[in-house]
Design an enzyme around this catalytic site. Structure first.
Site, short mmCIF file in Angstrom:
data_model
loop_
_atom_site.label_atom_id
_atom_site.label_comp_id
_atom_site.label_asym_id
_atom_site.label_seq_id
_atom_site.Cartn_x
_atom_site.Cartn_y
_atom_site.Cartn_z
N GLY A 28 0.84 -1.20 0.00
CA GLY A 28 0.00 0.00 0.00
C GLY A 28 0.87 1.24 0.00
N ARG A 89 0.93 -4.93 -5.86
CA ARG A 89 0.92 -6.19 -5.10
C ARG A 89 1.45 -7.24 -6.07
NH1 ARG A 89 -0.70 -4.37 0.11
NH2 ARG A 89 -2.35 -2.87 -0.20
N ASP A 120 5.01 -4.60 6.25
CA ASP A 120 5.72 -5.83 6.66
C ASP A 120 5.70 -6.92 5.60
OD1 ASP A 120 3.09 -6.40 7.05
OD2 ASP A 120 3.31 -7.16 9.10
N THR A 144 3.95 3.12 5.42
CA THR A 144 2.54 2.74 5.51
C THR A 144 1.84 3.72 6.43
OG1 THR A 144 0.98 1.12 6.46
CG2 THR A 144 3.22 1.02 7.28
N ASP A 146 -0.49 2.91 8.34
CA ASP A 146 -1.10 2.16 9.45
C ASP A 146 -0.33 2.20 10.76
OD1 ASP A 146 -3.08 1.41 7.64
OD2 ASP A 146 -1.99 -0.37 7.01
N ASP A 148 1.92 0.20 11.80
CA ASP A 148 1.81 -1.15 12.36
C ASP A 148 3.10 -1.97 12.20
OD1 ASP A 148 1.74 -1.40 9.62
OD2 ASP A 148 0.03 -2.76 9.55
N ARG A 190 -5.69 -1.12 9.37
CA ARG A 190 -5.66 -2.60 9.42
C ARG A 190 -5.83 -3.05 10.88
NH1 ARG A 190 -1.40 -5.17 5.30
NH2 ARG A 190 0.09 -4.32 6.75
P1 ADP Z 1 2.65 -4.29 2.70
O1 ADP Z 1 4.09 -4.28 2.33
O2 ADP Z 1 2.03 -2.93 2.67
O3 ADP Z 1 2.41 -5.05 3.99
P2 ADP Z 1 1.68 -6.60 1.18
O4 ADP Z 1 1.47 -7.46 2.38
O5 ADP Z 1 0.67 -6.63 0.11
O6 ADP Z 1 1.86 -5.05 1.54
O7 ADP Z 1 3.11 -7.02 0.57
C1 ADP Z 1 3.62 -6.32 -0.55
C2 ADP Z 1 4.33 -7.29 -1.45
O8 ADP Z 1 5.42 -7.89 -0.74
C3 ADP Z 1 3.49 -8.46 -1.93
O9 ADP Z 1 2.68 -8.13 -3.03
C4 ADP Z 1 4.58 -9.45 -2.32
O10 ADP Z 1 5.13 -9.08 -3.57
C5 ADP Z 1 5.64 -9.20 -1.25
N1 ADP Z 1 5.50 -10.19 -0.17
C6 ADP Z 1 4.58 -10.21 0.82
N2 ADP Z 1 4.73 -11.29 1.61
C7 ADP Z 1 5.80 -11.99 1.12
C8 ADP Z 1 6.47 -13.21 1.49
N3 ADP Z 1 6.07 -13.92 2.53
N4 ADP Z 1 7.52 -13.61 0.75
C9 ADP Z 1 7.93 -12.88 -0.32
N5 ADP Z 1 7.34 -11.73 -0.72
C10 ADP Z 1 6.29 -11.27 -0.02
#
Ligand code: ADP
Length: 340
Positions: A28, A89, A120, A144, A146, A148, A190
């Site tokens: 995000g 994403r 995260d 972010t 959030d 968080d 979140r």
């Molecule tokens: P944020 O970084 O805001 O928490 P997301 O959870 O959507 O957002 O994660 C962003 C991107 O990070 C995902 O679309 C993916 O490409 C990568 N990602 C998330 N989790 C993993 C994971 N366990 N292993 C590898 N890449 C990940």
């Protein structure tokens, strides 16, 4: 090791002179991401390090959407919301074979360091890269709204989102008081209640509903009724999306009291706008610090600010839920004391 498989080992190695790094924004978006990218680019170039921008987060890493950034590439961006590198994403990045493609795209350019700005989920992607290819150092910057992420008191974008909520609620309050209504305002965050708690305190909300605290709607209903009985013109309830929706809150409330409750879901306006001074300064400090850490040979760490001091925390520690940031109990107590 992947780097060996591809026969693309970088000559200088991780503790030699770093010559090339890359930066991406992922997950995000949040106001201040541009300021963080700018700081990474300018600090690196100042120290004679080449910088590459990876467009669309991890998606751009695997599609090779990677381009050299110059000093001018980040001119006129510090004040802009969103991210000029775009974010995306990319669930397929959880797949090791897909990550190998991305790693290969970095290695073929001789890139030794990667700065990942995001939440995260984005940090987890960076951790995987540093585990699977020790020739690429990774540093995460918390971007972010959030708030968080462990290892930092504040994330980039939180302060801007907070101010957007305050501005919106001030406007809603005008109409709430004209019509003697109860307004339920659903805010983002979140699973973290910080945006609701901080905005609730700042707008003088009667009630704040956050995921970290068990909610008793009957209790809230009684409090609102008590306010109406003593002539209160309006009530503002701030509800964090991670606890319940504004609509669900209104439906629950009307089981106990006869109240003209209106729901306002602030939604994505909370993610936009020009970053506040606080966020620009935070983004600049953290961006500069991320480059310093890479130059020192550090890897698999997230940067942050604790008690106004720059900190670096291992990803492992950041992901350990036992270290999860607790809600500020004193602030929570204060909101109760001030909303009688
Ligand atoms: P944020 O970084 O805001 O928490 P997301 O959870 O959507 O957002 O994660 C962003 C991107 O990070 C995902 O679309 C993916 O490409 C990568 N990602 C998330 N989790 C993993 C994971 N366990 N292993 C590898 N890449 C990940």
């Amino acid at each position: 090791m992947i780097c060996v498989i591809f026969n693309l080992r970088i000559e200088q190695g991780r503790y030699g002179y770093m010559k090339k790094i890359a930066v991406l924004t992922s997950g995000g978006d949040s106001p201040g991401m541009n300021a963080a990218v700018r700081a990474v680019v300018r600090k690196a170039i100042y120290h004679n390090i080449e910088v590459y921008g990876v467009y669309q987060g991890y998606l751009g890493l695997i599609t090779d959407d990677i381009h050299k950034l110059e000093l001018g590439s980040v001119g006129d961006t510090i004040q802009r919301g969103g991210t000029f590198l775009y974010s995306a994403r990319c669930p397929e990045f959880k797949d090791q074979a897909v990550r190998e493609k991305g790693i290969k795209n970095l290695l073929k350019r001789g890139i030794e360091g990667l700065v990942v700005i995001g939440g995260d989920g984005s940090y987890r992607g960076a951790q995987r890269i540093s585990e699977e290819c020790t020739d690429i150092q990774t540093i995460g910057i918390p971007g972010t709204i959030d708030n968080d992420i462990n290892g930092t008191d504040f994330t980039i974008g939180f302060d801007t989102a907070l101010n957007t909520i305050i501005d919106s609620v001030d406007r809603i309050r005008d109409t709430a008081s004209s019509h003697a209504r109860t307004f339920i305002i659903e805010v983002m965050g979140r699973d973290c209640g910080d945006l609701a708690l901080w905005s609730g305190l700042a707008v003088g909300a009667e009630t704040i509903i956050i995921p970290e605290v068990e909610v008793d709607i009957k209790d809230i209903a009684e409090k609102i009724q008590h306010g109406i009985d003593r002539g209160k013109k309006h009530s503002i309830i701030i509800v964090a999306e991670g606890c319940m929706s504004g609509e669900a809150c209104a439906a629950e409330l009307t089981k106990y009291i006869n109240v003209d409750a209106r729901v306002s879901v602030l939604g994505h306006i909370q993610r936009g706008g020009s970053p506040t001074g606080e966020d620009r300064v935070l983004a600049s400090r953290l961006g500069g610090y991320a480059v310093e850490l890479l130059m020192q040979g550090e890897t698999a760490k997230g940067v942050g600010i604790k008690d106004n001091r720059l900190r670096a925390t291992d990803f492992d520690e950041i992901f350990n839920t036992a270290n999860s940031k607790p809600i500020n109990q004193r602030m929570l107590e204060l909101t109760k004391e001030l909303s009688i």
